[in-house]
Enzyme design. Sequence first.
Site, short mmCIF file in Angstrom:
data_model
loop_
_atom_site.label_atom_id
_atom_site.label_comp_id
_atom_site.label_asym_id
_atom_site.label_seq_id
_atom_site.Cartn_x
_atom_site.Cartn_y
_atom_site.Cartn_z
CG ASP A 102 -1.85 -1.13 1.30
OD1 ASP A 102 -2.14 -1.70 0.23
OD2 ASP A 102 -2.30 -1.47 2.42
N1 URA Z 1 -1.15 -5.92 4.03
C1 URA Z 1 -1.69 -4.68 3.98
O1 URA Z 1 -2.74 -4.43 4.54
N2 URA Z 1 -1.02 -3.74 3.30
C2 URA Z 1 0.18 -3.93 2.69
O2 URA Z 1 0.75 -3.02 2.10
C3 URA Z 1 0.71 -5.24 2.74
C4 URA Z 1 0.02 -6.20 3.43
#
Ligand code: URA
Length: 234
Positions: A102
């Site tokens: 993310d």
């Molecule tokens: N899980 C998440 O919620 N976000 C990420 O970036 C990676 C794993």
Amino acid sequence: MIRLDKFLCEAVGVTRSQATRLLKEQRVTVDGEVIKSGAVKIAEDADVEFDGMSLSLSGPRYYMMNKPAGYVCSHEDAHNPTVFILLDIVSPEKLHIAGRLDCDTTGLLLLTDDGQWSHRVTSPKHKCDKRYRVWLDDPVSEDTEATFAEGIQLRGERTETLPAQMEKVDEKEVLLTIHEGKYHQVKRMFAAVGNKVVGLHRESVGALELDADLEPGEYRELTEEEIALFMPKK
Ligand code: URA
């Protein structure tokens, strides 16, 4: 031996006329010497540089990056810079990400142009562990470790999460190892037990650990041994 303009077309991904222009602009060296003619024949393993960056025809490329917060894992985005602009390499647009993070997540990001390799990194079939350091809004509750170890039903998913291992570091800090990569998985797992992720950092993928020497935004090529971690065993 290969013509220099043909080498440039393949290594940089430009047309023959664009290659001719790069040569005229004196941006290409072969074994340290500026070469302006595309007709010059060079050895395929010659040391060719374009704007000081070394080029090769030797196929796939593999990098790890310490992803900084605020960068998106896509080639284009209307609102945020992409991780690709951090790469000072030829043709970054030819790479893709093996396991996206993310925008606000930091840590180990793998980039390559080898589709089979990234498939082995990301496909649930290969069950590659991903270890995250997670910072939480509320103290982690007693039963979270057992709940995650059993598997938890996330909204909108057909199946429960695979058993995940959690280790408490502090009241509001844990290490969580998951073996799949559902959308926003870590954040949704904690949301499902009534907590909230306020910071997320990926430390490892399979046996590959983030290089502690990489500052946020820095990257390096993977070594042969690191690439081989995700290759079928011979
Ligand atoms: N899980 C998440 O919620 N976000 C990420 O970036 C990676 C794993």
